[in-house]
Write a protein that holds these residues in place. Structure first.
Motif, mmCIF file in Angstrom:
data_model
loop_
_atom_site.group_PDB
_atom_site.id
_atom_site.type_symbol
_atom_site.label_atom_id
_atom_site.label_comp_id
_atom_site.label_asym_id
_atom_site.label_seq_id
_atom_site.Cartn_x
_atom_site.Cartn_y
_atom_site.Cartn_z
ATOM 1 N N TRP A 49 -21.617 -12.788 66.894
ATOM 2 C CA TRP A 49 -22.590 -13.867 66.719
ATOM 3 C C TRP A 49 -24.018 -13.359 66.791
ATOM 4 C CZ3 TRP A 49 -26.286 -15.387 70.212
ATOM 5 C CH2 TRP A 49 -26.174 -14.923 71.526
ATOM 6 N N THR A 50 -24.285 -12.339 67.665
ATOM 7 C CA THR A 50 -25.638 -11.796 67.762
ATOM 8 C C THR A 50 -26.002 -11.013 66.504
ATOM 9 O OG1 THR A 50 -24.863 -9.807 68.929
ATOM 10 C CG2 THR A 50 -25.528 -11.707 70.269
ATOM 11 N N ARG A 51 -24.994 -10.276 65.981
ATOM 12 C CA ARG A 51 -25.279 -9.528 64.751
ATOM 13 C C ARG A 51 -25.494 -10.478 63.575
ATOM 14 N NH1 ARG A 51 -20.836 -7.035 63.525
ATOM 15 N NH2 ARG A 51 -19.553 -7.373 65.372
ATOM 16 N N ALA A 52 -24.717 -11.547 63.536
ATOM 17 C CA ALA A 52 -24.897 -12.539 62.465
ATOM 18 C C ALA A 52 -26.249 -13.233 62.589
ATOM 19 C CB ALA A 52 -23.762 -13.567 62.514
ATOM 20 N N LEU A 53 -26.660 -13.548 63.818
ATOM 21 C CA LEU A 53 -27.962 -14.193 64.022
ATOM 22 C C LEU A 53 -29.097 -13.273 63.608
ATOM 23 C CD1 LEU A 53 -29.619 -16.568 65.053
ATOM 24 C CD2 LEU A 53 -29.496 -15.574 67.358
ATOM 25 N N ALA A 54 -28.980 -11.980 63.979
ATOM 26 C CA ALA A 54 -30.027 -11.023 63.602
ATOM 27 C C ALA A 54 -30.133 -10.899 62.084
ATOM 28 C CB ALA A 54 -29.738 -9.671 64.229
ATOM 29 N N ALA A 55 -28.987 -10.842 61.402
ATOM 30 C CA ALA A 55 -29.006 -10.739 59.938
ATOM 31 C C ALA A 55 -29.599 -11.996 59.310
ATOM 32 C CB ALA A 55 -27.580 -10.510 59.427
ATOM 33 N N THR A 56 -29.274 -13.156 59.895
ATOM 34 C CA THR A 56 -29.811 -14.416 59.362
ATOM 35 C C THR A 56 -31.323 -14.476 59.536
ATOM 36 O OG1 THR A 56 -27.743 -15.567 59.873
ATOM 37 C CG2 THR A 56 -29.703 -16.926 59.536
ATOM 38 N N VAL A 57 -31.804 -14.072 60.713
ATOM 39 C CA VAL A 57 -33.247 -14.082 60.960
ATOM 40 C C VAL A 57 -33.968 -13.174 59.969
ATOM 41 C CG1 VAL A 57 -35.051 -13.388 62.593
ATOM 42 C CG2 VAL A 57 -33.102 -14.747 63.386
ATOM 43 N N HIS A 58 -33.410 -11.971 59.733
ATOM 44 C CA HIS A 58 -34.056 -11.060 58.778
ATOM 45 C C HIS A 58 -34.062 -11.640 57.369
ATOM 46 C CE1 HIS A 58 -33.745 -7.932 61.922
ATOM 47 N NE2 HIS A 58 -34.736 -7.363 61.244
ATOM 48 N N ALA A 59 -32.930 -12.248 56.967
ATOM 49 C CA ALA A 59 -32.864 -12.836 55.622
ATOM 50 C C ALA A 59 -33.853 -13.984 55.481
ATOM 51 C CB ALA A 59 -31.441 -13.317 55.343
ATOM 52 N N LEU A 60 -33.957 -14.827 56.513
ATOM 53 C CA LEU A 60 -34.889 -15.946 56.455
ATOM 54 C C LEU A 60 -36.335 -15.466 56.457
ATOM 55 C CD1 LEU A 60 -33.149 -18.566 58.783
ATOM 56 C CD2 LEU A 60 -33.337 -18.623 56.297
ATOM 57 N N PHE A 61 -36.603 -14.360 57.148
ATOM 58 C CA PHE A 61 -37.954 -13.813 57.118
ATOM 59 C C PHE A 61 -38.347 -13.436 55.693
ATOM 60 C CE2 PHE A 61 -38.994 -12.768 61.704
ATOM 61 C CZ PHE A 61 -40.244 -13.338 61.644
ATOM 62 N N TYR A 62 -37.441 -12.796 54.966
ATOM 63 C CA TYR A 62 -37.755 -12.449 53.578
ATOM 64 C C TYR A 62 -37.952 -13.708 52.739
ATOM 65 C CZ TYR A 62 -37.032 -7.456 54.212
ATOM 66 O OH TYR A 62 -37.167 -6.162 54.607
ATOM 67 N N LEU A 63 -37.163 -14.749 53.039
ATOM 68 C CA LEU A 63 -37.336 -16.009 52.327
ATOM 69 C C LEU A 63 -38.731 -16.579 52.568
ATOM 70 C CD1 LEU A 63 -35.920 -18.315 50.682
ATOM 71 C CD2 LEU A 63 -35.435 -19.381 52.895
ATOM 72 N N VAL A 64 -39.160 -16.577 53.825
ATOM 73 C CA VAL A 64 -40.490 -17.094 54.166
ATOM 74 C C VAL A 64 -41.585 -16.256 53.519
ATOM 75 C CG1 VAL A 64 -42.137 -17.315 56.067
ATOM 76 C CG2 VAL A 64 -39.824 -18.225 56.310
ATOM 77 N N MET A 65 -41.455 -14.940 53.609
ATOM 78 C CA MET A 65 -42.513 -14.042 53.136
ATOM 79 C C MET A 65 -42.655 -14.066 51.619
ATOM 80 S SD MET A 65 -42.124 -10.761 55.728
ATOM 81 C CE MET A 65 -40.552 -10.263 55.048
ATOM 82 N N ILE A 66 -41.598 -14.455 50.914
ATOM 83 C CA ILE A 66 -41.650 -14.482 49.451
ATOM 84 C C ILE A 66 -41.811 -15.915 48.932
ATOM 85 C CG2 ILE A 66 -40.333 -14.022 47.348
ATOM 86 C CD1 ILE A 66 -39.114 -11.596 48.809
ATOM 87 N N LEU B 43 -39.018 -18.283 63.399
ATOM 88 C CA LEU B 43 -38.484 -16.934 63.227
ATOM 89 C C LEU B 43 -39.252 -15.913 64.058
ATOM 90 C CD1 LEU B 43 -37.827 -16.987 59.371
ATOM 91 C CD2 LEU B 43 -36.133 -17.117 61.214
ATOM 92 N N PHE B 44 -40.579 -16.103 64.156
ATOM 93 C CA PHE B 44 -41.392 -15.226 65.002
ATOM 94 C C PHE B 44 -40.841 -15.226 66.434
ATOM 95 C CE2 PHE B 44 -45.399 -14.574 62.452
ATOM 96 C CZ PHE B 44 -45.524 -13.222 62.746
ATOM 97 N N LEU B 45 -40.618 -16.421 66.957
ATOM 98 C CA LEU B 45 -40.152 -16.542 68.341
ATOM 99 C C LEU B 45 -38.770 -15.923 68.514
ATOM 100 C CD1 LEU B 45 -41.360 -20.188 69.067
ATOM 101 C CD2 LEU B 45 -42.459 -18.036 69.750
ATOM 102 N N LEU B 46 -37.840 -16.178 67.569
ATOM 103 C CA LEU B 46 -36.503 -15.601 67.657
ATOM 104 C C LEU B 46 -36.534 -14.083 67.544
ATOM 105 C CD1 LEU B 46 -34.392 -18.103 65.495
ATOM 106 C CD2 LEU B 46 -34.133 -17.644 67.949
ATOM 107 N N HIS B 47 -37.353 -13.583 66.657
ATOM 108 C CA HIS B 47 -37.440 -12.141 66.433
ATOM 109 C C HIS B 47 -37.972 -11.429 67.680
ATOM 110 C CE1 HIS B 47 -37.488 -8.564 63.978
ATOM 111 N NE2 HIS B 47 -38.801 -8.378 64.145
ATOM 112 N N ILE B 48 -39.012 -11.978 68.256
ATOM 113 C CA ILE B 48 -39.579 -11.371 69.464
ATOM 114 C C ILE B 48 -38.587 -11.462 70.624
ATOM 115 C CG2 ILE B 48 -41.409 -11.597 71.194
ATOM 116 C CD1 ILE B 48 -43.239 -12.558 68.900
ATOM 117 N N ALA B 49 -37.923 -12.613 70.765
ATOM 118 C CA ALA B 49 -36.945 -12.768 71.842
ATOM 119 C C ALA B 49 -35.791 -11.780 71.686
ATOM 120 C CB ALA B 49 -36.428 -14.204 71.858
ATOM 121 N N GLY B 50 -35.313 -11.594 70.456
ATOM 122 C CA GLY B 50 -34.225 -10.655 70.228
ATOM 123 C C GLY B 50 -34.623 -9.229 70.541
#
Length: 416
Positions: free
Chosen positions: A78-95, A149-156
């Motif tokens: 679940w942690t690996r899936a959450l990390a992958a989701t956060v990274h994918a959503l970051f690219y979505l936001v940035m683009i 995503l900022f908050l989740l990324h920093i917390a992780g």
């Protein structure tokens, strides 16, 4: 051996995008308030930073796909899936965030062109206004998603580094091959500083009511020498009248020399916005001894308006202001020229602007020396009487109705 750290290219892009995102989110919060030069400048910067984030994010995505990177951290699924989701959503936001902002600009009612950081032209997307509302909703959602995503990324990152004892930060923070505490604190401080900068950049300037009320209406004509006023001294007036008695001046067609100025001053939230028209021509038939037959006609190329800000200048050409597509020129024509005494004159006529004709009067000083003349003067018009400023710009609380005109030029006539 798998890579233990991200490449310097990935690290550089990661932190540059992080700082720009923090700055951009804070800047987005500051895009509120009355229309003003400061708010206009913040919008232009917001557009430039957004396109910069888009381009850097595409470069970061390419780096992620085509260069080696450290393996993903071990842990529960679940942690690996959450990390992958956060990274994918970051690219979505940035683009997607910058693209929807680009759509908003491209479908806005007032088509303000984009110059990246005031230098590089950036085109509008060839889409219709039907995209405007969906883009606006998605753009706002992307901002809130980025904050989460900022908050989740920093917390992780902090969880891996200090709770699980895994040196995750050393893989991405520059110069942190050993202990990462100090560098991590510095990185957080940089991000916080970027957010503060986004809030204060182009902050509104206070305008005291008394200052606005007493502000000068027109700048002094630039043709006048330093320290000289437009009012003539009594002895100079006597001298001019004496010379006029000696030799009457015949009616003549005057040719305006290059280098003249036709300027304007508007007030935006109390702040003076100075500009000029770089292209204009004048047909002047004049004699101080034959004023009834003297005529003045000035034609102004409205697309040549220059306020020192390319994006604002292009806005002036739009249908909300000068509407240069339908009305490329403004024309002042006068055949009622009056002598006010000394070197002072007044020309009464009509101004044709945006297809509206209204009476207009300009006052000027004239000095004739042989076959050469020097002219400097002023006028004042009500922009709302000509429909300059439509929609939200029609109100006079942000942009004042009165606009001051100043002009100065040299002219010659055929030798007598």
């Amino acid at each position: 051996m798998p890579a233990q750290r991200y490449s310097y290219t990935a690290i550089t892009l990661h932190w540059l995008i992080a700082l720009l995102l923090a700055f951009q989110i804070a800047l987005g919060w500051a895009l509120e308030g009355n229309n003003s030069p400061e708010l206009f400048a913040r919008y232009q910067l917001h557009k430039s930073v957004g396109i910069a984030i888009l381009l850097l994010s595409l470069a970061r995505l390419a780096t992620r796909l085509f260069t080696a990177r450290p393996p993903a951290s071990d842990g529960p699924a679940w942690t690996r899936a959450l990390a992958a989701t956060v990274h994918a959503l970051f690219y979505l936001v940035m683009i997607l965030g910058p693209i929807t902002g680009w759509l908003l600009v491209s479908t806005a009612k007032v088509q303000v062109p984009t110059l990246l950081f005031g230098i590089i032209p950036w085109p509008h997307l060839p889409v219709g206004r039907i995209w405007h509302e969906p883009a606006e909703a998605i753009h706002g959602a992307m901002a809130w998603l980025a904050i989460g995503l900022f908050l989740l990324h920093i917390a992780g990152a902090l969880r891996h580094q200090w709770l699980l004892g895994k040196p995750e930060l050393q893989r991405m923070i520059p110069f942190a091959r050993g202990k990462a505490v100090g560098v991590a604190i510095g990185a957080v401080a940089l991000v916080a500083g970027a957010m503060v900068a986004g809030q204060i950049v182009h902050a509104d300037k206070p305008h005291a009511a008394a200052e606005i009320a007493t502000a000068p209406l027109v700048a002094a004509p630039t043709a006048a020498p330093a320290g000289e006023t437009v009012q003539e001294k009594p002895e100079e007036a006597d001298k001019i009248e004496t010379e006029a008695e000696k030799a009457a001046q015949p009616l003549a067609d005057w040719t305006v020399a290059s280098g003249g100025r036709l300027g304007f001053t508007a007030r935006w939230n109390g702040e003076a916005i100075d500009g000029r028209f770089s292209r204009w021509r004048a047909a002047i038939r004049f004699s101080p001894d034959d004023l009834p037959k003297s005529t003045i006609r000035v034609t102004v190329d409205l697309a040549s308006a220059d306020t020192g800000d390319g994006q604002r200048d292009d806005s002036l050409k739009s249908s909300d202001f000068f509407d240069t597509g339908a009305h490329p020129s403004a024309v002042f024509a006068a055949n009622d020229v009056r002598h006010l005494g000394g070197e002072r004159y007044e020309a009464r006529g009509t101004l044709d602007l945006r297809g509206v004709k209204k009476p207009a009067t300009l006052r000027f000083t004239l000095r004739i020396d042989g076959d050469r003349a020097r002219v400097a003067g002023t006028a004042r018009i009500d922009r709302t009487a000509f429909g300059v400023g439509q929609g939200e710009w029609a109100a006079t609380d942000a942009i004042a109705a009165g606009v001051n005109i100043d002009f100065s030029f040299n002219a010659t006539r055929p030798a007598s």
